[in-house]
Design a protein around this motif. Sequence first.
Motif, PDB file in Angstrom:
ATOM      1  N   CYS A  23       0.816  -1.209   0.000  1.00 38.42           N
ATOM      2  CA  CYS A  23       0.000   0.000   0.000  1.00 38.42           C
ATOM      3  C   CYS A  23       0.851   1.260   0.000  1.00 38.42           C
ATOM      4  O   CYS A  23       0.340   2.368  -0.066  1.00 38.42           O
ATOM      5  CB  CYS A  23      -0.920   0.027   1.234  1.00 38.42           C
ATOM      6  N   GLY A  24       2.170   1.101   0.123  1.00 41.79           N
ATOM      7  CA  GLY A  24       3.042   2.271   0.095  1.00 41.79           C
ATOM      8  C   GLY A  24       2.763   3.232   1.241  1.00 41.79           C
ATOM      9  O   GLY A  24       2.457   2.831   2.354  1.00 41.79           O
ATOM     10  N   ARG A  25       2.841   4.524   0.958  1.00 42.66           N
ATOM     11  CA  ARG A  25       2.667   5.521   2.008  1.00 42.66           C
ATOM     12  C   ARG A  25       1.244   5.546   2.547  1.00 42.66           C
ATOM     13  O   ARG A  25       0.995   6.034   3.635  1.00 42.66           O
ATOM     14  CB  ARG A  25       3.040   6.912   1.483  1.00 42.66           C
ATOM     15  N   PHE A  26       0.315   4.968   1.787  1.00 48.32           N
ATOM     16  CA  PHE A  26      -1.066   4.924   2.224  1.00 48.32           C
ATOM     17  C   PHE A  26      -1.211   4.138   3.520  1.00 48.32           C
ATOM     18  O   PHE A  26      -2.059   4.410   4.339  1.00 48.32           O
ATOM     19  CB  PHE A  26      -1.910   4.296   1.120  1.00 48.32           C
ATOM     20  N   ALA A  27      -0.368   3.128   3.728  1.00 47.41           N
ATOM     21  CA  ALA A  27      -0.449   2.299   4.920  1.00 47.41           C
ATOM     22  C   ALA A  27      -0.163   3.099   6.179  1.00 47.41           C
ATOM     23  O   ALA A  27      -0.520   2.690   7.264  1.00 47.41           O
ATOM     24  CB  ALA A  27       0.526   1.131   4.812  1.00 47.41           C
ATOM     25  N   ARG A  28       0.479   4.243   6.042  1.00 49.64           N
ATOM     26  CA  ARG A  28       0.802   5.072   7.200  1.00 49.64           C
ATOM     27  C   ARG A  28      -0.295   6.084   7.489  1.00 49.64           C
ATOM     28  O   ARG A  28      -0.160   6.913   8.376  1.00 49.64           O
ATOM     29  CB  ARG A  28       2.131   5.788   6.957  1.00 49.64           C
ATOM     30  N   ARG A  29      -1.402   6.033   6.713  1.00 47.90           N
ATOM     31  CA  ARG A  29      -2.510   6.955   6.911  1.00 47.90           C
ATOM     32  C   ARG A  29      -3.803   6.159   7.059  1.00 47.90           C
ATOM     33  O   ARG A  29      -4.532   5.942   6.085  1.00 47.90           O
ATOM     34  CB  ARG A  29      -2.605   7.926   5.737  1.00 47.90           C
ATOM     35  N   PRO A  30      -4.083   5.700   8.267  1.00 46.71           N
ATOM     36  CA  PRO A  30      -5.270   4.852   8.473  1.00 46.71           C
ATOM     37  C   PRO A  30      -6.568   5.478   7.985  1.00 46.71           C
ATOM     38  O   PRO A  30      -7.453   4.764   7.503  1.00 46.71           O
ATOM     39  CB  PRO A  30      -5.280   4.657  10.000  1.00 46.71           C
ATOM     40  N   VAL A  31      -6.696   6.796   8.116  1.00 49.84           N
ATOM     41  CA  VAL A  31      -7.948   7.428   7.710  1.00 49.84           C
ATOM     42  C   VAL A  31      -8.186   7.279   6.218  1.00 49.84           C
ATOM     43  O   VAL A  31      -9.320   7.158   5.762  1.00 49.84           O
ATOM     44  CB  VAL A  31      -7.976   8.920   8.110  1.00 49.84           C
ATOM     45  N   HIS A  32      -7.114   7.230   5.428  1.00 48.32           N
ATOM     46  CA  HIS A  32      -7.251   7.061   3.989  1.00 48.32           C
ATOM     47  C   HIS A  32      -7.680   5.627   3.659  1.00 48.32           C
ATOM     48  O   HIS A  32      -8.506   5.411   2.766  1.00 48.32           O
ATOM     49  CB  HIS A  32      -5.941   7.390   3.278  1.00 48.32           C
ATOM     50  N   PHE A  33      -7.098   4.658   4.364  1.00 44.63           N
ATOM     51  CA  PHE A  33      -7.509   3.267   4.167  1.00 44.63           C
ATOM     52  C   PHE A  33      -8.986   3.100   4.510  1.00 44.63           C
ATOM     53  O   PHE A  33      -9.752   2.514   3.751  1.00 44.63           O
ATOM     54  CB  PHE A  33      -6.657   2.341   5.037  1.00 44.63           C
ATOM     55  N   TYR A  34      -9.367   3.621   5.651  1.00 43.79           N
ATOM     56  CA  TYR A  34     -10.764   3.533   6.079  1.00 43.79           C
ATOM     57  C   TYR A  34     -11.682   4.221   5.083  1.00 43.79           C
ATOM     58  O   TYR A  34     -12.727   3.690   4.697  1.00 43.79           O
ATOM     59  CB  TYR A  34     -10.920   4.159   7.461  1.00 43.79           C
ATOM     60  N   GLY A  35     -11.295   5.421   4.652  1.00 41.33           N
ATOM     61  CA  GLY A  35     -12.126   6.180   3.726  1.00 41.33           C
ATOM     62  C   GLY A  35     -12.288   5.484   2.388  1.00 41.33           C
ATOM     63  O   GLY A  35     -13.389   5.422   1.834  1.00 41.33           O
ATOM     64  N   ALA A  36     -11.181   4.941   1.864  1.00 42.22           N
ATOM     65  CA  ALA A  36     -11.236   4.268   0.568  1.00 42.22           C
ATOM     66  C   ALA A  36     -12.072   2.996   0.644  1.00 42.22           C
ATOM     67  O   ALA A  36     -12.853   2.692  -0.263  1.00 42.22           O
ATOM     68  CB  ALA A  36      -9.826   3.950   0.079  1.00 42.22           C
ATOM     69  N   LEU A  37     -11.905   2.238   1.728  1.00 43.30           N
ATOM     70  CA  LEU A  37     -12.692   1.022   1.889  1.00 43.30           C
ATOM     71  C   LEU A  37     -14.166   1.358   2.045  1.00 43.30           C
ATOM     72  O   LEU A  37     -15.046   0.699   1.482  1.00 43.30           O
ATOM     73  CB  LEU A  37     -12.209   0.241   3.111  1.00 43.30           C
ATOM     74  N   ARG A  38     -14.429   2.415   2.786  1.00 44.76           N
ATOM     75  CA  ARG A  38     -15.807   2.834   3.055  1.00 44.76           C
ATOM     76  C   ARG A  38     -16.513   3.315   1.792  1.00 44.76           C
ATOM     77  O   ARG A  38     -17.655   2.977   1.528  1.00 44.76           O
ATOM     78  CB  ARG A  38     -15.749   3.947   4.098  1.00 44.76           C
ATOM     79  N   GLU A  39     -15.816   4.100   1.000  1.00 44.79           N
ATOM     80  CA  GLU A  39     -16.427   4.662  -0.201  1.00 44.79           C
ATOM     81  C   GLU A  39     -16.568   3.639  -1.319  1.00 44.79           C
ATOM     82  O   GLU A  39     -17.515   3.698  -2.103  1.00 44.79           O
ATOM     83  CB  GLU A  39     -15.598   5.855  -0.694  1.00 44.79           C
TER      84      GLU A  39
END
Length: 208
Positions: free
Chosen positions: A11-27
């Motif tokens: 996931c690259g730098r995305f793995a260091r931003r939980p809110v982005h993971f949550y947001g992408a999964l949610r949307e």
Amino acid sequence: IAACVGAGGTCGRFARRPVHFYGALREGAVPYLLAGRNTPEECLVGIGGDVYDMTEFLPEHPGTAETVLVHAGDDCSKCRIRRLRSGVRSHPRSRRPTADLFEAVGHSRRARGLASHMLLTLGLSGAASDPAPAGNLRSVRKWMRRESGRQLRLARAHVDPDEVPDLIGEVRVFFDPVRWRWRAWYSTGDDFVPVFVDYPGGGRDSYT
């Protein structure tokens, strides 16, 4: 996030931003979780963020099982009407948009009642549960909506329907939040066998 780490950091730098993971999964939950689940053995349909299991109902569907399968595996309330002539494998070019495909084809009150018994989950997508997110979640939603159109064009440029003679329906895309990339998929043959494709441009980290 644990899934990202377990996948070797893909996931690259995305793995260091939980809110982005949550947001992408949610949307993108419905297209991500339902992708490829449009076969006679497992037929899941999203309608307005809700998910329905229509597997057992397929043989009884008045409009034929194929008309359900060609729209399954995604939130069909956001789909164009896909044309599938009986006995003919096709990749439709219909440009007729719909706000809600389930409503557009004129389902009866009885059909709505039947659908309620097939409901698996309500409001799986973020858009259904929170129409006006704030902050980072709003940024993720805007990015996914903007990027989905671009990714669809890239995927359809990569998969030439003329080179896939048994392609049914259309090439579709979804965002995989674990791998942090966009992927394409389409159905083939009379059994609607799903084929998943990684294409150039789908893995570029374009989040800003």
